[in-house]
Design a protein around this motif. Structure first.
Motif, PDB file in Angstrom:
ATOM      1  N   ASP A  46      34.945  44.034  52.804  1.00 50.51           N
ATOM      2  CA  ASP A  46      34.541  43.589  51.476  1.00 50.51           C
ATOM      3  C   ASP A  46      35.319  44.256  50.354  1.00 50.51           C
ATOM      4  OD1 ASP A  46      32.546  41.888  52.512  1.00 50.51           O
ATOM      5  OD2 ASP A  46      31.193  43.590  52.720  1.00 50.51           O
ATOM      6  N   TYR A  47      36.232  45.171  50.700  1.00 52.77           N
ATOM      7  CA  TYR A  47      37.006  45.899  49.701  1.00 52.77           C
ATOM      8  C   TYR A  47      38.467  45.903  50.133  1.00 52.77           C
ATOM      9  CZ  TYR A  47      32.317  47.758  50.273  1.00 52.77           C
ATOM     10  OH  TYR A  47      30.975  47.869  50.505  1.00 52.77           O
ATOM     11  N   SER A  48      39.343  45.816  49.159  1.00 52.12           N
ATOM     12  CA  SER A  48      40.764  45.931  49.455  1.00 52.12           C
ATOM     13  C   SER A  48      41.392  46.797  48.373  1.00 52.12           C
ATOM     14  CB  SER A  48      41.426  44.557  49.507  1.00 52.12           C
ATOM     15  OG  SER A  48      41.289  43.895  48.275  1.00 52.12           O
ATOM     16  N   LYS A  49      42.518  47.408  48.711  1.00 53.93           N
ATOM     17  CA  LYS A  49      43.158  48.259  47.718  1.00 53.93           C
ATOM     18  C   LYS A  49      44.659  48.042  47.724  1.00 53.93           C
ATOM     19  CE  LYS A  49      43.248  52.295  50.753  1.00 53.93           C
ATOM     20  NZ  LYS A  49      42.831  53.655  50.947  1.00 53.93           N
TER      21      LYS A  49
ATOM     22  N   VAL B 119      45.344  53.375  42.079  1.00 53.82           N
ATOM     23  CA  VAL B 119      44.793  52.592  43.181  1.00 53.82           C
ATOM     24  C   VAL B 119      43.871  51.517  42.600  1.00 53.82           C
ATOM     25  CG1 VAL B 119      43.427  52.642  45.299  1.00 53.82           C
ATOM     26  CG2 VAL B 119      44.899  54.589  44.735  1.00 53.82           C
ATOM     27  N   LEU B 120      44.232  50.272  42.824  1.00 54.73           N
ATOM     28  CA  LEU B 120      43.410  49.137  42.383  1.00 54.73           C
ATOM     29  C   LEU B 120      42.541  48.707  43.551  1.00 54.73           C
ATOM     30  CD1 LEU B 120      42.639  46.891  40.386  1.00 54.73           C
ATOM     31  CD2 LEU B 120      44.571  45.577  41.286  1.00 54.73           C
ATOM     32  N   ILE B 121      41.234  48.764  43.357  1.00 58.73           N
ATOM     33  CA  ILE B 121      40.281  48.388  44.399  1.00 58.73           C
ATOM     34  C   ILE B 121      39.594  47.093  43.984  1.00 58.73           C
ATOM     35  CG2 ILE B 121      38.151  49.030  45.590  1.00 58.73           C
ATOM     36  CD1 ILE B 121      38.991  51.972  45.182  1.00 58.73           C
ATOM     37  N   ASN B 122      39.734  46.074  44.827  1.00 59.54           N
ATOM     38  CA  ASN B 122      39.043  44.803  44.605  1.00 59.54           C
ATOM     39  C   ASN B 122      37.753  44.820  45.416  1.00 59.54           C
ATOM     40  OD1 ASN B 122      40.978  43.320  42.944  1.00 59.54           O
ATOM     41  ND2 ASN B 122      42.295  43.532  44.724  1.00 59.54           N
ATOM     42  N   ILE B 123      36.649  44.635  44.731  1.00 58.70           N
ATOM     43  CA  ILE B 123      35.344  44.586  45.390  1.00 58.70           C
ATOM     44  C   ILE B 123      35.002  43.114  45.588  1.00 58.70           C
ATOM     45  CG2 ILE B 123      32.925  45.285  45.281  1.00 58.70           C
ATOM     46  CD1 ILE B 123      33.818  47.449  43.241  1.00 58.70           C
TER      47      ILE B 123
END
Length: 112
Positions: free
Chosen positions: A2-5, A12-16
Motif C-alpha cells: 500500500d506504500y511506495s517510495k 524520499v517521496l512516499i505515496n500512500i
C-alpha cells in the motif's frame, strides 16, 4: 503493498495508496516509515492524495514517524491532504505540528 517510495533530490517521496487509512494499516505503515528513516538525516514527503478517511490510530503512526524523523535531525512533510483529512488535522491542531504543502514539488523544494 500500500506504500511506495522514490527518491527525488535526496528527498524520499512516499505515496500512500490507501483510500481508508485506519487501524488495519497503522502498524505496517509505522514500520515502513521507521525503515525508511535509515538515511540520515531523513527527509520525507508523504503524498496523501489517495486518503479519503483517516482514523486516530493512523494519525498516531504519522506522529510516531514524525518523532522518529525529528530525533534523527530530519524533516517530514505531508502533501495533497484532502479537505476532510485536513479538517481532522485542524481539529487536533496537528496542522501546527506537521509541515503541510499543496504539491509534491513545493514540499521537495522546501526539504531538499
Amino acid at each position: 503493498m500500500d506504500y511506495s517510495k522514490s527518491i527525488i533530490n535526496n528527498v524520499v517521496l512516499i505515496n500512500i495508496n490507501l483510500s481508508e487509512a485506519s487501524l488495519n494499516q497503522s502498524e505496517d505503515f509505522k514500520k515502513f516509515l521507521y525503515d525508511t528513516t535509515e538515511v540520515t538525516p531523513p527527509k520525507l514527503v508523504l503524498d496523501m492524495s489517495e486518503i479519503q478517511y483517516m482514523d486516530s490510530s493512523f494519525i498516531g503512526a504519522l506522529v510516531a514517524g514524525l518523532k522518529n524523523v525529528l530525533s534523527k535531525g530530519g524533516e517530514m512533510a505531508l502533501v495533497n491532504v484532502n479537505t476532510d483529512v485536513m479538517a481532522l488535522f485542524e481539529l487536533t491542531r496537528l496542522d501546527k505540528v506537521f509541515k503541510i504543502y499543496d504539491t509534491k514539488e513545493e514540499a521537495i523544494e522546501e526539504l531538499k
